[in-house]
Design an enzyme around this catalytic site. Sequence first.
Site, short mmCIF file in Angstrom:
data_model
loop_
_atom_site.label_atom_id
_atom_site.label_comp_id
_atom_site.label_asym_id
_atom_site.label_seq_id
_atom_site.Cartn_x
_atom_site.Cartn_y
_atom_site.Cartn_z
CD GLU A 166 -3.10 3.46 -5.00
OE1 GLU A 166 -4.15 2.81 -5.16
OE2 GLU A 166 -2.02 2.95 -4.67
NE ARG A 226 -4.32 -1.26 0.34
CZ ARG A 226 -4.52 -2.33 -0.45
NH1 ARG A 226 -3.62 -2.66 -1.35
NH2 ARG A 226 -5.63 -3.03 -0.35
CG HIS A 264 -3.44 -0.46 -6.43
ND1 HIS A 264 -3.81 0.12 -5.25
CD2 HIS A 264 -3.52 -1.79 -6.20
CE1 HIS A 264 -4.11 -0.79 -4.35
NE2 HIS A 264 -3.94 -1.98 -4.91
C1 8YV Z 1 -7.26 -4.80 -5.85
C2 8YV Z 1 -5.79 -4.82 -3.73
O1 8YV Z 1 -6.79 -4.47 -7.09
O2 8YV Z 1 -6.41 -6.96 -3.01
C3 8YV Z 1 -6.06 -5.83 -2.68
O3 8YV Z 1 -5.93 -5.50 -1.50
O4 8YV Z 1 -5.34 -3.78 -3.45
C4 8YV Z 1 -6.03 -5.16 -5.14
O5 8YV Z 1 -5.94 -6.51 -5.36
C5 8YV Z 1 -8.12 -3.74 -5.54
O6 8YV Z 1 -8.40 -3.60 -4.22
C6 8YV Z 1 -9.41 -3.94 -6.30
O7 8YV Z 1 -10.24 -2.98 -6.01
#
Ligand code: 8YV
Length: 315
Positions: free
Chosen positions: A264, A235, A282
């Site tokens: 983001e 993150r 991301h």
């Molecule tokens: C996703 C992510 O792309 O799984 C997670 O925590 O950050 C990513 O895999 C994202 O959250 C999809 O909205």
Amino acid sequence: MTQQLDATILVLGEQSDILLNLLKKQFSTIYELEHIEDKDNFFKENGKDIIAVATSSNIGITKEEIDALPKLEIIASFGVGYDSIDIDYAKKRGIQITNTPNVLNDCVADTAMMLTYAVARKLISADAYVRQGNWISPFPLTTSLSKKVCGILGMGNIGEEIAKRAVAAGMEVIYHNRTEKNNVPYHYVATLEALAEQADFLILALPSTSQTQHIINTNILEKMKPTAYIINIARGSVIDEKALIESLKHEKIAGAGLDVFEEEPCTQSPLFEMDRVVLTPHYASGTYETRQAMALLVCQNLTQFFNKNSLITPI
Ligand code: 8YV
């Protein structure tokens, strides 16, 4: 074919067609909050009847939304990270929460390695070099991965997949974690400072929590070798991005590969001017296969819930 359930799901935020199509196939009523103009009125009219919400790691759910849904019983999130959901607040209300762990480990680990290769071998500059017709002289030499130290911060399921790939690349893997793991064959380093000192590639694979906020800061960046690279697929919040930019500017480290950012979507940043960084939007879990598996897991958790069976991946 699975039978459609007579159930209502409130979908928060802009979600992918992969998730929406599957939800629509499996549940009789889907409200997409994003496309409802008068949201306040929607909550007034329907809030008291909604018991299930589908959301994602990047959208989460606000406390106000939880409060507007007095009968809410389950939040099914698309993604492994749940820093966008106030878990304690939801749990106090007796709401169950699910996420989508493990199905994305391979693609996220692949992305970590892809960024590692890309920064070390200057993939983006090399591609531009050829396209721009500059290949009249040899391209500058790059950095090898093999025999280098890959320091992984966060030896969870994703960290372990990264470690396997790093070993396959001929790297020596060391790691730091809150606690030493007795089921992994890699050398445990007791402090993050020591990991930063030793790593040629410092790969971040830890969750975002109040304890990991800016865990990579000036102090840690100062410990890194000037030839070392940092890779972040965790993150954006785990790195003090301003400190990273300063460190890159002053060549305190050699480069960075970043899939995640403090803000983001990231649409402007001093990082854009730096050719020692490789940036991706991301998208580590963003393959057809993995997103399909994540969507399926969201739907399976909701189906289990409505059928009063135990959840597959509760938090
Ligand atoms: C996703 C992510 O792309 O799984 C997670 O925590 O950050 C990513 O895999 C994202 O959250 C999809 O909205």
